[in-house]
Scaffold this motif. Structure first.
Motif, mmCIF file in Angstrom:
data_model
loop_
_atom_site.group_PDB
_atom_site.id
_atom_site.type_symbol
_atom_site.label_atom_id
_atom_site.label_comp_id
_atom_site.label_asym_id
_atom_site.label_seq_id
_atom_site.Cartn_x
_atom_site.Cartn_y
_atom_site.Cartn_z
ATOM 1 N N VAL A 77 -20.523 12.106 1.710
ATOM 2 C CA VAL A 77 -19.330 11.278 1.635
ATOM 3 C C VAL A 77 -18.562 11.435 2.944
ATOM 4 C CG1 VAL A 77 -17.959 13.074 0.479
ATOM 5 C CG2 VAL A 77 -17.305 10.671 0.251
ATOM 6 N N TYR A 78 -17.989 10.330 3.396
ATOM 7 C CA TYR A 78 -17.271 10.305 4.663
ATOM 8 C C TYR A 78 -15.826 9.862 4.428
ATOM 9 C CZ TYR A 78 -22.110 10.053 6.310
ATOM 10 O OH TYR A 78 -23.443 10.291 6.507
ATOM 11 N N LEU A 79 -14.961 10.260 5.334
ATOM 12 C CA LEU A 79 -13.594 9.780 5.323
ATOM 13 C C LEU A 79 -13.206 9.441 6.758
ATOM 14 C CD1 LEU A 79 -11.121 9.288 3.464
ATOM 15 C CD2 LEU A 79 -10.261 11.509 4.247
ATOM 16 N N GLN A 80 -13.103 8.155 7.036
ATOM 17 C CA GLN A 80 -12.649 7.691 8.337
ATOM 18 C C GLN A 80 -11.135 7.590 8.289
ATOM 19 O OE1 GLN A 80 -14.368 7.031 11.259
ATOM 20 N NE2 GLN A 80 -12.329 6.782 12.145
ATOM 21 N N MET A 81 -10.477 8.332 9.160
ATOM 22 C CA MET A 81 -9.019 8.381 9.157
ATOM 23 C C MET A 81 -8.503 7.802 10.473
ATOM 24 S SD MET A 81 -8.417 12.156 7.481
ATOM 25 C CE MET A 81 -9.119 13.018 8.885
ATOM 26 N N ASN A 82 -7.791 6.703 10.368
ATOM 27 C CA ASN A 82 -7.213 6.038 11.537
ATOM 28 C C ASN A 82 -5.689 6.065 11.449
ATOM 29 O OD1 ASN A 82 -9.842 5.317 12.388
ATOM 30 N ND2 ASN A 82 -9.766 3.418 11.222
ATOM 31 N N SER A 83 -5.060 5.807 12.565
ATOM 32 C CA SER A 83 -3.581 5.767 12.622
ATOM 33 C C SER A 83 -2.983 7.009 11.974
ATOM 34 C CB SER A 83 -3.060 4.501 11.929
ATOM 35 O OG SER A 83 -3.595 3.336 12.519
ATOM 36 N N LEU A 84 -3.493 8.137 12.348
ATOM 37 C CA LEU A 84 -3.051 9.391 11.731
ATOM 38 C C LEU A 84 -1.592 9.683 12.041
ATOM 39 C CD1 LEU A 84 -6.293 11.434 12.287
ATOM 40 C CD2 LEU A 84 -5.131 11.171 10.082
ATOM 41 N N LYS A 85 -0.944 10.292 11.058
ATOM 42 C CA LYS A 85 0.475 10.642 11.156
ATOM 43 C C LYS A 85 0.619 12.160 10.993
ATOM 44 C CE LYS A 85 1.707 6.342 8.746
ATOM 45 N NZ LYS A 85 2.417 5.781 7.563
ATOM 46 N N PRO A 86 1.695 12.726 11.512
ATOM 47 C CA PRO A 86 1.900 14.171 11.320
ATOM 48 C C PRO A 86 1.876 14.584 9.854
ATOM 49 C CG PRO A 86 3.376 13.359 13.009
ATOM 50 C CD PRO A 86 2.698 12.146 12.427
ATOM 51 N N GLU A 87 2.331 13.716 8.983
ATOM 52 C CA GLU A 87 2.333 14.055 7.559
ATOM 53 C C GLU A 87 0.941 14.064 6.941
ATOM 54 O OE1 GLU A 87 4.196 11.712 9.099
ATOM 55 O OE2 GLU A 87 4.457 9.940 7.803
ATOM 56 N N ASP A 88 -0.069 13.664 7.692
ATOM 57 C CA ASP A 88 -1.452 13.780 7.223
ATOM 58 C C ASP A 88 -2.011 15.186 7.465
ATOM 59 O OD1 ASP A 88 -2.000 10.484 8.512
ATOM 60 O OD2 ASP A 88 -1.752 11.043 6.398
ATOM 61 N N THR A 89 -1.257 16.012 8.143
ATOM 62 C CA THR A 89 -1.701 17.383 8.411
ATOM 63 C C THR A 89 -1.908 18.134 7.103
ATOM 64 O OG1 THR A 89 -0.609 17.508 10.562
ATOM 65 C CG2 THR A 89 -1.043 19.588 9.439
ATOM 66 N N ALA A 90 -3.112 18.668 6.926
ATOM 67 C CA ALA A 90 -3.456 19.351 5.678
ATOM 68 C C ALA A 90 -4.876 19.909 5.799
ATOM 69 C CB ALA A 90 -3.388 18.387 4.497
ATOM 70 N N VAL A 91 -5.227 20.723 4.829
ATOM 71 C CA VAL A 91 -6.624 21.086 4.647
ATOM 72 C C VAL A 91 -7.228 20.042 3.717
ATOM 73 C CG1 VAL A 91 -8.244 22.807 3.785
ATOM 74 C CG2 VAL A 91 -6.158 23.537 4.966
ATOM 75 N N TYR A 92 -8.314 19.446 4.158
ATOM 76 C CA TYR A 92 -8.979 18.401 3.394
ATOM 77 C C TYR A 92 -10.202 18.990 2.687
ATOM 78 C CZ TYR A 92 -6.032 14.813 5.416
ATOM 79 O OH TYR A 92 -4.943 14.038 5.755
ATOM 80 N N PHE A 93 -10.284 18.713 1.400
ATOM 81 C CA PHE A 93 -11.366 19.242 0.573
ATOM 82 C C PHE A 93 -12.212 18.088 0.035
ATOM 83 C CE2 PHE A 93 -9.880 23.597 0.155
ATOM 84 C CZ PHE A 93 -8.511 23.482 0.378
ATOM 85 N N CYS A 94 -13.521 18.220 0.154
ATOM 86 C CA CYS A 94 -14.357 17.232 -0.516
ATOM 87 C C CYS A 94 -14.623 17.684 -1.951
ATOM 88 C CB CYS A 94 -15.657 16.976 0.244
ATOM 89 S SG CYS A 94 -16.712 18.394 0.460
ATOM 90 N N ASN A 95 -14.917 16.721 -2.774
ATOM 91 C CA ASN A 95 -14.981 16.961 -4.214
ATOM 92 C C ASN A 95 -16.074 16.107 -4.837
ATOM 93 O OD1 ASN A 95 -13.873 15.527 -6.922
ATOM 94 N ND2 ASN A 95 -13.374 17.707 -6.963
ATOM 95 N N VAL A 96 -16.751 16.689 -5.812
ATOM 96 C CA VAL A 96 -17.644 15.934 -6.682
ATOM 97 C C VAL A 96 -17.152 16.135 -8.109
ATOM 98 C CG1 VAL A 96 -19.967 15.768 -7.640
ATOM 99 C CG2 VAL A 96 -19.653 16.075 -5.179
ATOM 100 N N ARG A 97 -16.848 15.033 -8.741
ATOM 101 C CA ARG A 97 -16.388 15.111 -10.128
ATOM 102 C C ARG A 97 -17.499 14.630 -11.060
ATOM 103 N NH1 ARG A 97 -11.999 12.084 -10.040
ATOM 104 N NH2 ARG A 97 -12.522 10.362 -11.412
ATOM 105 N N ARG A 98 -17.889 15.516 -11.970
ATOM 106 C CA ARG A 98 -18.968 15.226 -12.905
ATOM 107 C C ARG A 98 -18.400 15.390 -14.308
ATOM 108 N NH1 ARG A 98 -24.206 18.292 -11.537
ATOM 109 N NH2 ARG A 98 -24.156 16.678 -9.932
ATOM 110 N N VAL A 99 -18.086 14.276 -14.920
ATOM 111 C CA VAL A 99 -17.467 14.240 -16.237
ATOM 112 C C VAL A 99 -16.154 15.036 -16.168
ATOM 113 C CG1 VAL A 99 -17.848 14.471 -18.713
ATOM 114 C CG2 VAL A 99 -19.787 14.105 -17.201
ATOM 115 N N ILE A 100 -16.146 16.235 -16.719
ATOM 116 C CA ILE A 100 -14.896 17.003 -16.703
ATOM 117 C C ILE A 100 -14.967 18.175 -15.742
ATOM 118 C CG2 ILE A 100 -14.307 16.387 -19.069
ATOM 119 C CD1 ILE A 100 -15.258 19.212 -19.893
ATOM 120 N N TYR A 101 -16.074 18.295 -14.990
ATOM 121 C CA TYR A 101 -16.221 19.443 -14.104
ATOM 122 C C TYR A 101 -16.079 18.997 -12.650
ATOM 123 C CZ TYR A 101 -17.797 23.914 -12.350
ATOM 124 O OH TYR A 101 -17.841 25.129 -11.729
#
Length: 114
Positions: A77-101
């Motif tokens: 999975v990819y995340l293209q981030m354009n026009s970034l702002k200072p408020e976008d500063t964070a730790v980014y986590f990728c996630n897989v959601r499988r039903v409830i897990y």
């Protein structure tokens, strides 16, 4: 499922970054893949999700600036981030959601300077 994220870094406001997250193990077509972020002192929040069929969902704060995509053949999975702002500063986590897990990656730091 193990998730390995990459692509974070330091960028000036207005700049762009592309995050990638490769999943090892079996990813089912029903799994939803996505990105979340956590800024200092704040709770983790949804950024964007994508289904195997390409249906996407975005947080209002990133609509029109970020694009999530998914390569089902590569379990990535990819995340293209354009026009970034200072408020976008964070730790980014990728996630897989499988039903409830939920499966989580280790996080990648994105810092946007003003």
């Amino acid at each position: 499922v193990q998730l390995q994220a990459s692509g974070g870094g330091l960028v000036q406001a207005g700049g762009s970054l592309r995050l990638s997250c490769a999943a090892s193990g079996t990813i089912f077509s029903s799994d939803i893949m996505g990105w979340y972020r956590q800024a200092p002192g704040k709770q983790r929040e949804l950024v964007a999700t994508v289904t195997s069929g390409g249906d996407t969902n975005y947080a209002d704060s990133v609509k029109g600036r970020f694009t999530i995509s998914r390569d089902n053949a590569k379990n990535t999975v990819y995340l293209q981030m354009n026009s970034l702002k200072p408020e976008d500063t964070a730790v980014y986590f990728c996630n897989v959601r499988r039903v409830i897990y939920n499966y989580w990656g280790q996080g990648t730091l994105v810092t946007v300077s003003s």
